[in-house]
Motif scaffolding. Sequence first.
Motif, short mmCIF file in Angstrom:
data_model
loop_
_atom_site.label_atom_id
_atom_site.label_comp_id
_atom_site.label_asym_id
_atom_site.label_seq_id
_atom_site.Cartn_x
_atom_site.Cartn_y
_atom_site.Cartn_z
N ILE A 164 41.86 29.40 41.85
CA ILE A 164 42.67 30.12 40.86
C ILE A 164 42.58 31.60 41.18
CG2 ILE A 164 43.02 30.62 38.41
CD1 ILE A 164 43.41 27.66 39.06
N GLY A 165 43.74 32.22 41.32
CA GLY A 165 43.83 33.66 41.57
C GLY A 165 45.07 34.20 40.87
N THR A 166 45.30 35.47 40.97
CA THR A 166 46.44 36.10 40.31
C THR A 166 47.74 35.43 40.75
OG1 THR A 166 45.26 38.20 40.25
CG2 THR A 166 47.64 38.28 39.92
N GLY A 167 48.40 34.76 39.81
CA GLY A 167 49.68 34.12 40.09
C GLY A 167 49.61 32.88 40.95
N MET A 168 48.41 32.33 41.15
CA MET A 168 48.26 31.17 42.03
C MET A 168 47.29 30.15 41.46
SD MET A 168 48.05 32.53 45.87
CE MET A 168 49.52 33.14 46.63
N ASP A 169 47.62 28.91 41.70
CA ASP A 169 46.78 27.77 41.36
C ASP A 169 46.91 26.83 42.56
OD1 ASP A 169 45.50 25.58 40.27
OD2 ASP A 169 47.07 25.16 38.80
N VAL A 170 45.83 26.66 43.33
CA VAL A 170 45.93 25.95 44.60
C VAL A 170 44.92 24.82 44.72
CG1 VAL A 170 46.61 28.15 45.66
CG2 VAL A 170 44.30 27.34 45.97
#
Length: 167
Positions: A99-105
């Motif tokens: 999970i990061g800024t603007g991302m879910d991977v």
Amino acid sequence: MSQSLSPQINWPDAYRPSETAVHVRNELLIAAPAERIWAWLIRAPLWPTWYENSQDVAIEGGAFDLSPGARFSWKTFGLSIDSVVGEFVPNQRIGWTGIGTGMDVYHGWVIAPRDGGCLVLTEENQNGLGARAQSVLAPNRMHKHHQIWLESLQAKASQGMPPASLA
């Protein structure tokens, strides 16, 4: 040694390729045993010493190796990522969310023995506005860096086992 079909990632439902905005797949035949490839892959705090697109890798609790359920933080592609190991089958499979800024991977790896070494597969699926933007602005960036990661892993695994400590 038997040559089975191409290995596959065990995708969690929310990260199946048909459900995500971005999908990248890379693979490489590495002339090393699975145990050695695995050791370099799970010794995450060492990634920055051999994979240029990782920085500040820290496993919660100060662990040296990734393990089932391990939480770790790191930087990649200039983003701070919080990850949790989901799948963990020693010498065969590992996968983690990020999970990061603007991302879910979800990033998965498979090590499949082959004649002359192991086929190593890495795939990543991404959701989120940041993932979509990156796929438009720099469409081959993740594929390029995952290939560098595989080639760097190949170089390290060909040299032997990783050091037993960070010092």
